[in-house]
Structures are given as C-alpha cells and as structure tokens.
Design a protein around this motif. Structure first.
Motif, PDB file in Angstrom:
ATOM      1  N   ASP A 202       7.971  -3.305  -2.405  1.00 45.49           N
ATOM      2  CA  ASP A 202       7.677  -3.913  -1.108  1.00 45.49           C
ATOM      3  C   ASP A 202       6.918  -2.945  -0.205  1.00 45.49           C
ATOM      4  OD1 ASP A 202       8.957  -6.209  -1.924  1.00 45.49           O
ATOM      5  OD2 ASP A 202      10.861  -5.708  -0.969  1.00 45.49           O
ATOM      6  N   ASP A 203       7.312  -1.676  -0.232  1.00 41.88           N
ATOM      7  CA  ASP A 203       6.651  -0.670   0.608  1.00 41.88           C
ATOM      8  C   ASP A 203       5.188  -0.476   0.196  1.00 41.88           C
ATOM      9  OD1 ASP A 203       9.020  -0.332   1.962  1.00 41.88           O
ATOM     10  OD2 ASP A 203       9.628   1.463   0.845  1.00 41.88           O
ATOM     11  N   ILE A 204       4.942  -0.362  -1.116  1.00 43.54           N
ATOM     12  CA  ILE A 204       3.569  -0.161  -1.594  1.00 43.54           C
ATOM     13  C   ILE A 204       2.716  -1.397  -1.322  1.00 43.54           C
ATOM     14  CG2 ILE A 204       2.126   0.262  -3.624  1.00 43.54           C
ATOM     15  CD1 ILE A 204       3.630   2.717  -2.779  1.00 43.54           C
ATOM     16  N   TRP A 205       3.311  -2.571  -1.509  1.00 43.74           N
ATOM     17  CA  TRP A 205       2.564  -3.814  -1.305  1.00 43.74           C
ATOM     18  C   TRP A 205       2.035  -3.915   0.126  1.00 43.74           C
ATOM     19  CZ3 TRP A 205       0.459  -6.983  -4.617  1.00 43.74           C
ATOM     20  CH2 TRP A 205       0.021  -8.237  -4.200  1.00 43.74           C
ATOM     21  N   GLN A 206       2.806  -3.395   1.064  1.00 37.45           N
ATOM     22  CA  GLN A 206       2.390  -3.452   2.469  1.00 37.45           C
ATOM     23  C   GLN A 206       1.151  -2.599   2.740  1.00 37.45           C
ATOM     24  OE1 GLN A 206       3.672  -5.505   4.763  1.00 37.45           O
ATOM     25  NE2 GLN A 206       4.990  -6.297   3.130  1.00 37.45           N
ATOM     26  N   THR A 207       0.892  -1.624   1.877  1.00 34.29           N
ATOM     27  CA  THR A 207      -0.253  -0.735   2.099  1.00 34.29           C
ATOM     28  C   THR A 207      -1.555  -1.320   1.561  1.00 34.29           C
ATOM     29  OG1 THR A 207       0.002   0.456  -0.014  1.00 34.29           O
ATOM     30  CG2 THR A 207       1.311   1.233   1.861  1.00 34.29           C
ATOM     31  N   ILE A 208      -1.473  -2.437   0.850  1.00 31.80           N
ATOM     32  CA  ILE A 208      -2.664  -3.031   0.242  1.00 31.80           C
ATOM     33  C   ILE A 208      -3.209  -4.111   1.160  1.00 31.80           C
ATOM     34  CG2 ILE A 208      -3.596  -4.188  -1.789  1.00 31.80           C
ATOM     35  CD1 ILE A 208      -1.290  -3.112  -3.388  1.00 31.80           C
ATOM     36  N   SER A 209      -4.470  -4.015   1.495  1.00 31.49           N
ATOM     37  CA  SER A 209      -5.083  -5.018   2.362  1.00 31.49           C
ATOM     38  C   SER A 209      -5.244  -6.333   1.617  1.00 31.49           C
ATOM     39  CB  SER A 209      -6.445  -4.529   2.862  1.00 31.49           C
ATOM     40  OG  SER A 209      -7.312  -4.267   1.771  1.00 31.49           O
ATOM     41  N   SER A 210      -5.337  -7.414   2.377  1.00 31.75           N
ATOM     42  CA  SER A 210      -5.375  -8.745   1.760  1.00 31.75           C
ATOM     43  C   SER A 210      -6.592  -8.933   0.864  1.00 31.75           C
ATOM     44  CB  SER A 210      -5.370  -9.821   2.846  1.00 31.75           C
ATOM     45  OG  SER A 210      -6.492  -9.660   3.699  1.00 31.75           O
ATOM     46  N   ASP A 211      -7.742  -8.343   1.247  1.00 29.78           N
ATOM     47  CA  ASP A 211      -8.929  -8.522   0.411  1.00 29.78           C
ATOM     48  C   ASP A 211      -8.768  -7.848  -0.945  1.00 29.78           C
ATOM     49  OD1 ASP A 211      -9.037  -5.994   1.761  1.00 29.78           O
ATOM     50  OD2 ASP A 211     -11.089  -5.775   1.028  1.00 29.78           O
ATOM     51  N   LYS A 212      -7.997  -6.737  -0.961  1.00 28.67           N
ATOM     52  CA  LYS A 212      -7.768  -6.057  -2.237  1.00 28.67           C
ATOM     53  C   LYS A 212      -6.796  -6.837  -3.118  1.00 28.67           C
ATOM     54  CE  LYS A 212      -8.829  -1.374  -0.653  1.00 28.67           C
ATOM     55  NZ  LYS A 212      -8.304  -0.009  -0.401  1.00 28.67           N
ATOM     56  N   THR A 213      -5.791  -7.455  -2.513  1.00 29.47           N
ATOM     57  CA  THR A 213      -4.853  -8.246  -3.318  1.00 29.47           C
ATOM     58  C   THR A 213      -5.563  -9.449  -3.930  1.00 29.47           C
ATOM     59  OG1 THR A 213      -4.148  -9.500  -1.365  1.00 29.47           O
ATOM     60  CG2 THR A 213      -2.877  -7.553  -1.917  1.00 29.47           C
ATOM     61  N   GLU A 214      -6.569  -9.987  -3.225  1.00 31.61           N
ATOM     62  CA  GLU A 214      -7.319 -11.112  -3.782  1.00 31.61           C
ATOM     63  C   GLU A 214      -8.173 -10.674  -4.966  1.00 31.61           C
ATOM     64  OE1 GLU A 214      -9.542 -12.864  -0.675  1.00 31.61           O
ATOM     65  OE2 GLU A 214      -7.798 -13.662   0.390  1.00 31.61           O
ATOM     66  N   ARG A 215      -8.580  -9.404  -4.982  1.00 34.79           N
ATOM     67  CA  ARG A 215      -9.377  -8.914  -6.101  1.00 34.79           C
ATOM     68  C   ARG A 215      -8.528  -8.713  -7.352  1.00 34.79           C
ATOM     69  NH1 ARG A 215     -12.130  -5.381  -2.449  1.00 34.79           N
ATOM     70  NH2 ARG A 215     -11.087  -3.559  -3.332  1.00 34.79           N
ATOM     71  N   CYS A 216      -7.226  -8.622  -7.183  1.00 36.45           N
ATOM     72  CA  CYS A 216      -6.306  -8.453  -8.325  1.00 36.45           C
ATOM     73  C   CYS A 216      -5.242  -9.544  -8.281  1.00 36.45           C
ATOM     74  CB  CYS A 216      -5.660  -7.078  -8.295  1.00 36.45           C
ATOM     75  SG  CYS A 216      -6.814  -5.718  -8.362  1.00 36.45           S
ATOM     76  N   PRO A 217      -5.632 -10.802  -8.514  1.00 38.53           N
ATOM     77  CA  PRO A 217      -4.652 -11.893  -8.413  1.00 38.53           C
ATOM     78  C   PRO A 217      -3.488 -11.738  -9.376  1.00 38.53           C
ATOM     79  CG  PRO A 217      -6.651 -12.642  -9.516  1.00 38.53           C
ATOM     80  CD  PRO A 217      -6.948 -11.279  -8.965  1.00 38.53           C
ATOM     81  N   GLY A 218      -3.757 -11.146 -10.548  1.00 34.02           N
ATOM     82  CA  GLY A 218      -2.679 -10.952 -11.514  1.00 34.02           C
ATOM     83  C   GLY A 218      -1.580 -10.068 -10.971  1.00 34.02           C
ATOM     84  N   LEU A 219      -1.958  -9.098 -10.131  1.00 34.51           N
ATOM     85  CA  LEU A 219      -0.975  -8.196  -9.540  1.00 34.51           C
ATOM     86  C   LEU A 219      -0.054  -8.959  -8.598  1.00 34.51           C
ATOM     87  CD1 LEU A 219      -0.132  -5.236  -9.539  1.00 34.51           C
ATOM     88  CD2 LEU A 219      -1.734  -4.841  -7.650  1.00 34.51           C
TER      89      LEU A 219
END
Length: 728
Positions: A202-219
């Motif tokens: 949860d802590d690491i996930w908060q550090t990832i911007s939304s545009d980056k999470t969209e680039r790795c949908p599998g993650l």
C-alpha cells in the motif's frame, strides 16, 4: 565485407517475410546465416541466433531448437569482452527455455551467473545493468517458488527491489513488493508478516502516479488480486468486496479500451488499403490521409498508457507457441526488460469473474454468480481450445511446454465448477449440481497430476452432495476420505466437522459415537487453526452434538459464537440461517416461545431468499412444534399445509436426482479412479510451480473449499423432528 553484405541481405529478406507474416521463410533466411560456409563476425551470428530463438519461442513449440541457438550464442559471447546487452538478452531467453523444459537447476545456475555478471566491475552500473538485475532476480525468485524455497525467493525479490530502488523506478519497486506479498500469502507463516507485506504494498502504491499505473495495467490487477486473496484468507469479505469491485470496473474499462483500439486499427487498415490505390483523386487522398492521421493519433493516445509498444517490440517472447495472441492480449507487470505478466489476460479476466462469484455467493446473489460462472467458463473453454485441449485430450497427450499454461485454465475451470456445485446445492438444484460435479470428476481423471490438489475438493463435494440427497452414511465416508487427501490441518478439521454432522444426522448410537470421537479433538484445536471458517464449521457440529446430549445452555453459548462468526466475518447467509434454525430450536426446547418465533422467522426469511428447501423444511417443522406448544391450532394447520407442499417439492427434486445415471457413481463409497501418466513426477514439478504462481491453493481454495463452502448442507432433511429424541 562479403560476410557483412550477405548478412545484411538475408536480414533484409527476413524482415520482408516477417512483415508478410511468413514466419517459416523468415526463420529459413536467418538460419541460412548460421549454416553458411561464409565466415561471419561473432556478433552477426549472435544477433541472428537471438532473433531465430525469439521467433521459434513465439511462433512454434520448438523450445529445444531455440535453446540450442541460445547456448551457441552464449559460447560465442564468451570471447567478446563487452556486448553486455546481448549477453543479458541471451541469458534471459535461455532462462525462459529452461523454465519451459522444467530444467530448473540449470535455470537457477544460469540466472546466478547472469546476476554475477550484472553486478561485476566489468559492467557499467547504469540504468541498463540495474534493469537486467531486476529481470534476473524476478526469474530466480520464480525458480525458488517452484521448489517451495520461499525464504530464498523472498531474498531474490528483495535484491530486485533494491536494484529498482537504486534507479528510482517505483513501478519496479511495486512489482517486487507485490511479488513478496504473493510469496508471504503462499507460505503464510504468521499473520503479522503478511499484514506487514500488505502495508508495504500500500505504501509503495501511493508513490506511483496514476499515469504510470495505467502504463502497467497488469500491475494494478496483480496488486488488487493479491489484496482480495489476503482478505478472503482472513474471511474479511467486507474489505475484500472493495477490491473485487475495483477489479471488475478495471476489467470492464480495459475491455472497452481494447475493443476501441481494435476498431480504430481495423479502420486504419481499411484506410491504408484505400490509399494504396493509384487512381485515387488528390482531394479524396488528402481527406483520407487526414483521417488516417487522426486515427493514428487516437491509437497512440490509447496505447501509450499500457506499455504496449515495449511489449510489442521486446525481444522477450510474449507467448510461447501462441502466435495468434497479439500484444494487446497482455497485461504487463512492468516495462522492458521485465516485460512479464503474472497470468495471461484471459486468465486474469476469468479470475476476476471467479472473485465476483466467491464474494457474491455467500450473500445469495445467485443470478449474478450464475452469469459470472458462465462468462468465466466460456473464457476458459475458448483458451483450452486454442491450446488444443478438447474432450478427447488427456494429460499424457499434452506437450511439455503446454502443461503450465493449460494447467492454469484447468485449475480455474475446477474453481468455477466447484462454485457451481456449491451454488446449485444451496438452492436445491441437485441435477445441475450432479452435472457440474461429474464434470469435475471427469477433468480430474483426465488430468490427475495437474489437478492433483482437486481430489480433496471433489471428495468433499461428493460428501456434501450425498448429504443433500439424504445419503448420510456415504456423506460421512466421503468427508473422511477428503480429510485424508490433504495435509492442511484446517482443511482436515473442516472435512471432519462435515463428517460429524452427517453422523449426527444418522442419529443411531454407533454414528453418534463416531461423531463424538471426531468433534472432541476438533474443538480442542480450534485455537490453533488458521481461519474462522474452520471454527464456524466446528462450532456448528459441536453445538449440534451438545443439543443431542441435552446440554442446551452450553449449546446456546457455542452456537451464538458460531453465529457471530458466520454473520460478522463470513457474511454467509446459508450458514447464518442454519445457525438461527438451531438457536430457534434451542429456544423452543427452553420454552422461550417469543424468542423462538423471532429467530425462526429470520431463519425462514434467509432460507427462502436462498431457495434452500431443506432448511425451509427444517424451520417449518420447528414452527409446527412451536404452534403446538402455544396451542395455536389454526397456525399449526396452515404451517403444516405449507410444509407438506415444500416436502412434496423436495421429494420430487430428490427423485429426479436419484434417478439420474450419475447419482450412484457420486455417492458410492469408493475413491476416484485415475489414469496413469508417464513422467508424472516431472509434470508434478511443473504443476506445483504453476499452482504457486497462481496461488489458488491457499488463497481461494483449490486445496480447500471456497470461502463460503462450509455452509453447504450442514444439516439433513427435516432434521428438526429429531431434536431431543436421541442422546449421545
């Protein structure tokens, strides 16, 4: 110079054939370089062999041929002091080959050499070196998981996390953090360690911007699914539902996005065909060119958010031996050179449907669950056909490289069928439950090694089916057999609790004695079990036993505790209704008619919502006894009329089930017969790794029942008539 010219010419010809989709000719052009009498520079041969290997792995099942090319490349690269990127790519592809061939010790040794090179002073410690270290640590962790060496796997993942931290790559940090959570869930040594791993995610996930999470949908899918597994393991259905909803919404959005991209690409293809006409008027050509530019911009805008470009251009084989699968069918976990996926997109979509079923079935959302079961089964059936698995195929017929992929879908299929059996038993549709259970049985006999963990579940479901149709002795037999097929203490306890209930439903002295022999030790070990589901099953059986022994006050205490677990933690309506029915009978035995009436009304309401006819009959019988105590003759007659209608409906369903050709084979006191498979041990090793990756065993129940499974048919038909008549 001559060699360089020949190589350039053959490479160009190979490019031409690949664009035309003629992979056979592409490989022939490239292999002509490897087989030529002309002397080529080592780098030319290495690059050629790498490309041939990637093509073979993607478009064929010839893993051994690809492996030979890569091993030759590695030998050639030993004489070259630099070219580290080529060396790392060769290490990575060769590791994939070893994995597909189940050559795990050579794969581990190869990866250790690759990591040693990546961290050596010879290699510049730049972005590329750290990325390749991440790649190798990821693969190494997987080899340790296959061998059930969880501490070494966690160590490799931690090393990968440190490499990702060195280059400030939050997506990669999240990839390794989520993978560590996965391992913790699989081994589950203690609640604190798993909870700490969840918090770290949860802590690491908060550090990832939304545009980056969209680039790795599998993650995103991987992280959310792990949270679902974690919550289901704790029977925290309320918090699990939040993650299931997010997964379902993401799946819908991703599906629509993929469909839009495909439509745009189809239109682009049509435009390109039109623009290829020589006689096209200039004005029309200009208009079509503008439209093509707009479409291309839209495709790029949709695709840039998914790492698709990296996935499409990567040297790593996206799908081994599945050339029909495009890059749009991937849900990547990270960018190149990881470029991996936890599961194929179709398997993840099926798993999302399964999670919706598992979270919805205890709440009685049968219509939605049936719809999701059908959707999930259709996805799986389509993928199995692509893999060449038809009704005639057995385990011995599978290609070695197809075992892992086919195993994923077969295990998911068993999960859906298991939930279908439980759903149909709950709503008293016994023939439909038969058909699903027979399908599970047939799948297991065809793929006994891949589905070895399912034997326990099948035996347990045979026990629940037998109990549902009134074959209590057979039900106890299958439950006991199921307990022998697992090493899980919790699952053994659940199976034994089921058997105890069946023995108590039989009700004679010998059966009651057997139930007592089971329940005594079980109740003493409740504090050492891992989940509240097992405790709820044991408390139900123990409360039933105490009622038989006329220890009513103690029975009330135990059943009240079990009811709280079933309601608060499990949200399992069927189990709640059955607990309420027992407590209503207790109140009736204690002549507390006011409380008995209220409790039984609640139980009947829930049983009607679930279409659970046996529990309805049980409650209606209790109401008859209540009205007799109160002297309400009119209410008694009206209730008996309703009970008789339900009884007739129940007998009709039972007659249909017992008249089926499958009934005898399901209830008979005999274990399943399996077909012998050559090389079973080696296949078992591959399957174990696949199970560990999917983590259905300890998370959602391939080695144990689904989260709500414990409620299915814990009591017999019309057992309300038996209270107080037999004692242990």
């Amino acid at each position: 110079m001559e060699g360089a010219a020949v190589a350039e010419g053959l490479w160009g010809l190979a490019d031409h054939h690949e664009k035309l989709g003629d992979i056979g000719k592409t490989i022939k052009c490239l292999e002509a370089i490897c087989q030529s009498q002309i002397s080529f520079l080592p780098l030319v041969e290495v690059k050629t062999r790498l490309r041939v290997s990637a093509l073979l792995l993607r478009y064929s099942h010839n893993v051994n041929h690809a492996k030979s090319h890569l091993e030759r490349s590695l030998l050639l690269l030993k004489s070259i002091p630099s070219s580290f990127d080529l060396k790392f790519r060769t290490f990575s592809l060769l590791s994939h080959c070893y994995h597909l061939l189940a050559s795990f010790p050579p794969q581990r040794n190869l990866l250790l050499k690759a990591l040693e090179l990546a961290s050596s002073s010879l290699v510049p410690q730049d972005l590329s070196a750290y990325l390749w270290s991440c790649n190798f640590n990821s693969q190494l962790a997987n080899t340790f998981i296959i061998q059930a060496d969880f501490p070494s796997s966690l160590s490799a993942l931690e090393s990968g996390f440190l490499s990702a931290s060195h280059i400030c790559f939050p997506e990669l940090q999240m990839f390794f953090t989520a993978s560590m959570l996965h391992v913790h869930i699989m081994q589950w040594t203690d609640d604190y360690s798993v909870e700490k791993a969840v918090q770290r995610c949860d802590d690491i996930w908060q550090t990832i911007s939304s545009d980056k999470t969209e680039r790795c949908p599998g993650l995103f899918f991987y992280n959310e699914m792990l949270h679902v597994f974690y919550r289901l393991r704790l029977c925290d259905y309320k918090n699990a539902q939040h993650h299931v909803d997010r997964l379902d919404q993401a799946m819908t959005a991703h599906t629509h996005k993929t469909q839009e991209v495909q439509q745009l690409q189809d239109e682009l293809s049509s435009l390109n065909h039109s623009l290829s006409r020589y006689d096209l008027p200039s004005r029309e050509r200009a208009a079509l060119s503008d439209r093509r530019s707009q479409l291309q911009d839209r495709v790029n805008a949709l695709s840039v958010s998914s790492s698709y470009t990296a996935a499409a251009n990567s040297l790593e084989p996206a799908f081994f031996g599945n050339m029909d699968r495009a890059w749009t069918e991937r849900l990547v976990l990270s960018q190149s050179p990881i470029d991996g996926e936890w599961l194929p997109k179709s398997a993840i979509y099926a798993l999302v449907h399964l999670m919706v079923v598992i979270s919805g079935r205890p709440k009685g959302l049968f219509k939605e669950c049936s719809k999701r079961i059908d959707s999930g089964m259709q996805i799986i059936q389509d993928e199995l056909i692509k893999l060449g698995i038809t009704d005639e195929v057995r385990e011995a017929d599978l290609r070695h490289t197809a075992i892992w992929m086919s195993g994923i879908y077969l295990m998911l299929q068993m999960q859906f069928l298991e939930n279908k059996v439980a759903l149909e038993l709950t709503r008293s549709e016994y023939v439909e439950a038969q058909e699903a259970l027979v399908e599970m049985k047939n799948l297991f006999t065809r793929f006994p090694t891949i589905l070895q963990a399912s034997e326990c579940v099948i035996e347990m479901l045979r026990g629940q089916y037998s109990h549902s149709v009134g074959c209590y002795s057979e039900a106890a037999f299958h439950s006991i057999e199921a307990s022998k097929l697992t090493e899980s203490k919790s699952l053994q306890a659940t199976c034994q609790a089921f058997a105890a209930v069946s023995y108590l439903t039989i009700g004679d002295a010998d059966s009651s004695s057997k139930a007592l022999d089971l329940i005594g030790p079980l109740y003493g070990m409740t504090n050492s079990l891992s989940g509240v589901r097992e405790e709820a099953s044991i408390l139900f059986a123990y409360g039933l036993l105490l009622m038989k022994q006329q220890d009513l006050q103690e029975a009330r205490n135990r059943l009240a505790k079990g009811l709280q677990i079933a309601h608060t933690h499990m949200s399992n309506l069927q189990l709640v209704s059955q607990y309420l029915t027992l407590l209503g009978n207790l109140a009736l035995s204690l002549h507390d008619t006011v409380q008995a009436r209220e409790i039984l009304r609640s139980a009947l309401t829930l049983a009607k919502k679930l279409s659970d006819i046996p529990t309805q009959l049980w409650v209606l019988s209790s109401f008859t006894a209540l009205y007799q105590q109160l002297g309400e003759k009119g209410s008694e007659m009206e209730n008996e009329e309703h009970r008789n209608k339900k009884w007739d409906e129940m007998q009709s369903r039972l007659a249909e089930a017992r008249g089926s050709i499958h009934h005898i084979e399901l209830v008979e006191k005999a274990r399943l017969e399996m077909h012998k498979v050559e090389d079973a041990q080696e296949q078992c090793e591959v399957t174990y790794g696949m199970q560990a990756s999917l983590d259905i065993p300890e998370s959602v129940g391939i080695e144990g029942p689904s989260p709500a499974q414990y409620s299915s048919r814990l009591v017999g038909l019309d057992t309300g008539k038996r209270w107080g008549k037999r004692r242990v």
